[in-house]
Design an enzyme around this catalytic site. Structure first.
Site, PDB file in Angstrom:
ATOM      1  N   CYS A  57       0.841  -1.195   0.000  1.00 48.75           N
ATOM      2  CA  CYS A  57       0.000   0.000   0.000  1.00 48.75           C
ATOM      3  C   CYS A  57       0.876   1.245   0.000  1.00 48.75           C
ATOM      4  O   CYS A  57       2.105   1.167   0.077  1.00 48.75           O
ATOM      5  CB  CYS A  57      -0.930   0.006   1.211  1.00 48.75           C
ATOM      6  N   CYS A  77       3.222   1.595   2.805  1.00 51.96           N
ATOM      7  CA  CYS A  77       4.418   0.756   2.669  1.00 51.96           C
ATOM      8  C   CYS A  77       5.508   1.495   1.903  1.00 51.96           C
ATOM      9  O   CYS A  77       6.654   1.606   2.360  1.00 51.96           O
ATOM     10  CB  CYS A  77       4.082  -0.542   1.940  1.00 51.96           C
ATOM     11  N   ASP A 108      13.039  23.142 -34.708  1.00 49.48           N
ATOM     12  CA  ASP A 108      14.146  23.308 -35.637  1.00 49.48           C
ATOM     13  C   ASP A 108      13.672  22.800 -37.007  1.00 49.48           C
ATOM     14  O   ASP A 108      12.670  22.084 -37.090  1.00 49.48           O
ATOM     15  CB  ASP A 108      15.338  22.485 -35.127  1.00 49.48           C
ATOM     16  N   ASP A 118      17.463  18.566 -32.950  1.00 49.02           N
ATOM     17  CA  ASP A 118      18.274  17.354 -33.082  1.00 49.02           C
ATOM     18  C   ASP A 118      19.770  17.613 -33.054  1.00 49.02           C
ATOM     19  O   ASP A 118      20.558  16.695 -33.185  1.00 49.02           O
ATOM     20  CB  ASP A 118      17.916  16.629 -34.385  1.00 49.02           C
ATOM     21  N   ASP A 147      20.879  23.315 -31.023  1.00 44.60           N
ATOM     22  CA  ASP A 147      19.554  23.431 -30.420  1.00 44.60           C
ATOM     23  C   ASP A 147      19.589  23.329 -28.892  1.00 44.60           C
ATOM     24  O   ASP A 147      18.580  23.552 -28.233  1.00 44.60           O
ATOM     25  CB  ASP A 147      18.627  22.317 -30.941  1.00 44.60           C
TER      26      ASP A 147
END
Length: 627
Positions: free
Chosen positions: A5, A8, A416, A513, A517
């Protein structure tokens, strides 16, 4: 292992964070896992395991032990205990309710008592062992409530069997509380098993053996764990590539110097990729035409597949901000329920005196068993596991729960151009590109226009940033269906745009990428990298697309919105459950319907408690239907 639970997981997390040498620990109830940032010079894994064992749980640290195998063993044991508990409970109920006549009232009670005792020992002893360990450390969890409720009901019934009113025994309730709680956990584990399918699929992609080429040139099959960097391996059609590496020779029936590999499980690209000498190949991918030999470059935990698996596991184990609040509430939940049970007991005695003692005890016991921190604890992590897993199925890697939550708020996307929206023509030398028509230089990525249009229809403003001249930037913005764009951009321009949009109160996502960037990616509220780009961009990013299909972006935002909505739905129903059921358990109905009496018994209280947890998990599984 052993967590059942929210209390726990909160107790385990609190214990880990209290240890010297641990900088931060985050424990996931749904994932049964712990992410621990620690100083190995200050504390060892064995010390952590000892400390966790001391409060009633187990920490699996043996790298040779399969966690999946341990879960299967635990599930099998839980199923056996549940089945045995059902048998004992049904028999005990038939005797306790006098549906089977075995003699006098006294003999029936004593027989029912022995059956309940057997149920508590053989099927439910884990509750009592856990409770003792918890209490030694000043903690409590769901096991504590089960142990207290069944013990009180058993002692009260045993007293009446030998010294009091023999008609007031509740041995059947003792057994059924254990039975329903075990049944709930069994169903819960089965349902949670369905939330982690993406991890299982990813792990299933990892091969167990490889074909190594030895010094004599012969090929032999060896365990994957024995492969080292630099080893020469042979991969045949239909086999999984064992590690990341470079092709040194290839052949197929189509060509003498190339093989074709299905990389769709990593990139989502359905067309087999051509692999020649010098080509990179990734673990888990499968050659469907031809065979090749390769030199191992990344092995074990350093392969791209292992990195993806680790990233998804860490994301599924991460916590949304709201979960921190739930965890704090879970730490006080069980003590509060205990106080409410005492108040219920005293209230009944004040209302009816000693004549109401049986009602006072049963109402207090019902309060103990019906209260459920499990549902609250599972509300967030189960939804996150399904949501992040669904994203991984679409080749979208989400770094953590915070990133998933932020995605739903995105109202501006800065993208981009080259390598993100478009793919340069590989057959054209860059020195000649300016002399070619625009349509012959670069093409749009798959579904780029559809993705941008879908984003804008959903209310997300899109900006394209390009280092190209004005004519080229406008051409590709128009082709992608993007209204806003900027040409002749340097990295600082991208960063400035993100900063300006954020200053307007907008939640900005940036997708790129390349190294140029990274400044804008780091500044954005949500940073998205293309998996085929540079490692620098991927390291900065909170979301990584392992596919060129840009429709993964609107899909991820939609999935984020639905996942967060599901979390709040789960929390709402878990809260309402306790808000409504605890007063019912305390006997509110009895005040209005005393003749004939209408009341909630401990047996049905435990059934409602069990089903509340199961319902939360099943509700989270609805996210699998998101398209």
């Amino acid at each position: 292992m052993g967590m059942a639970c929210a209390s726990c997981s909160a107790n385990v997390e609190r214990k880990l964070n209290s240890l010297d040498g641990i900088n931060n620990a985050s424990v996931s109830l749904a994932g049964r896992s712990a992410l621990v940032d620690y100083d190995p010079d200050a504390i060892s894994l064995e010390t952590m395991k000892k400390e966790i064992n001391g409060i009633g749980y187990d920490l699996v640290i043996d790298n040779d032990t399969s966690v999946e195998e341990i879960r299967k063993r635990e599930y099998t044991l839980l199923m056996r205990r549940t089945v045995l508990s059902w048998v004992l409970s049904v028999v005990g109920m038939f005797i306790n309710m006098h549906w089977v006549n075995i003699g006098s009232q006294s003999l029936s009670n004593q027989t029912a008592m022995l059956i309940a005792l057997a149920n508590m020992y053989f099927c439910g002893r884990g509750f009592y062992i856990s409770t003792v360990k918890q209490l030694r450390h000043g903690a409590a969890n769901m096991d504590t409530l089960v142990a207290l409720s069944t013990s009180i009901a058993f002692v009260f019934s045993a007293y009446n069997t030998f010294f009091g009113d023999q008609s007031l025994t509740y041995f059947d309730s003792c057994g059924m509380i254990i039975t329903f709680v075990l049944t709930g956990r069994l169903l819960e584990e089965k349902a949670k098993d369905g939330t982690a399918t993406s991890i299982k699929q990813l792990m299933g992609m990892a091969p167990k053996t490889a074909h190594i080429v030895n010094d004599e040139g012969s090929v032999e099959e060896v365990p994957i764990s024995t492969i080292d960097v630099g080893d020469i391996l042979e991969v045949r059609p239909g086999e999984k590539v064992p590690v990341d590496g470079d092709v040194i020779s290839a052949e197929s029936f189509m060509t003498a110097d190339a093989a074709y590999v299905d990389e769709s499980m990593i990139t989502g690209e359905p067309t087999p990729a051509e692999k020649k000498k010098g080509s990179r190949v990734l673990a888990g991918t499968i050659p469907n035409q031809g065979k090749f030999r390769m030199r191992a470059r990344q092995v074990g935990e350093n392969t791209a597949l292992a990195h993806i698996i680790k990233m998804v596991q860490e994301a599924e184990g991460s916590k949304a901000p709201v979960q921190r609040i739930v965890d704090k509430a879970a730490l006080v939940f069980v003590p509060v329920v205990g106080i409410l049970a005492v108040i219920t007991f005293l209230a009944w005695l004040l209302i009816g005196g000693t004549g109401m003692l049986p009602q006072a005890i049963i109402s207090a016991v019902t309060v103990l068993v019906i209260a459920c921190p499990c549902a609250m604890g599972l509300a967030t992590p189960t939804a996150l596991m399904v949501g992040i897993g669904k994203a991984a199925d679409r080749h979208v890697l989400i770094k953590d729960a915070t990133a998933l939550e932020r995605l739903r708020k995105v109202d501006v996307l800065v993208t981009d151009k080259t390598g993100t929206l478009t793919i340069p023509n590989q057959n054209v030398d860059f020195t000649k590109a300016d002399n070619l028509p625009l349509e012959d230089r670069e093409s749009l990525k798959p579904h780029a226009r559809e993705a941008m249009e879908e984003l804008q229809k959903s209310g997300v403003e899109v900006w394209m940033m390009s280092g190209d001249k004005e004519e080229a930037a406008k051409y590709w913005a128009d082709k992608a269906g993007i209204e806003h764009y900027k040409a002749k951009c340097v990295p600082a321009d991208k960063e400035e745009l993100v900063r300006r949009l954020k200053s307007q109160g907008k939640t900005v996502a940036m997708i790129g990428d390349g190294i140029n960037d990274t400044q804008a990616l780091a500044l954005a509220d949500v940073s998205i990298a293309i998996g085929t780009g540079t490692d620098v961009a991927m390291d900065v990013a909170q979301v990584t697309l392992m596919t060129d299909d840009l429709e993964a972006i609107p899909y991820s935002i939609t999935l984020s919105r639905k996942t967060v909505k599901m979390i709040w739905e789960n929390l709402f129903w878990a809260f309402i459950y306790n808000l409504v059921c605890i007063p019912l358990a305390a006997g509110v109905l009895y005040l209005f319907f005393a003749d004939p009496p209408v009341k909630l018994t401990p047996m049905w209280g435990s059934a409602l408690m069990a089903m509340s947890s199961v319902s939360v998990v099943l509700n989270s599984l609805r996210l699998k239907l998101v398209k």
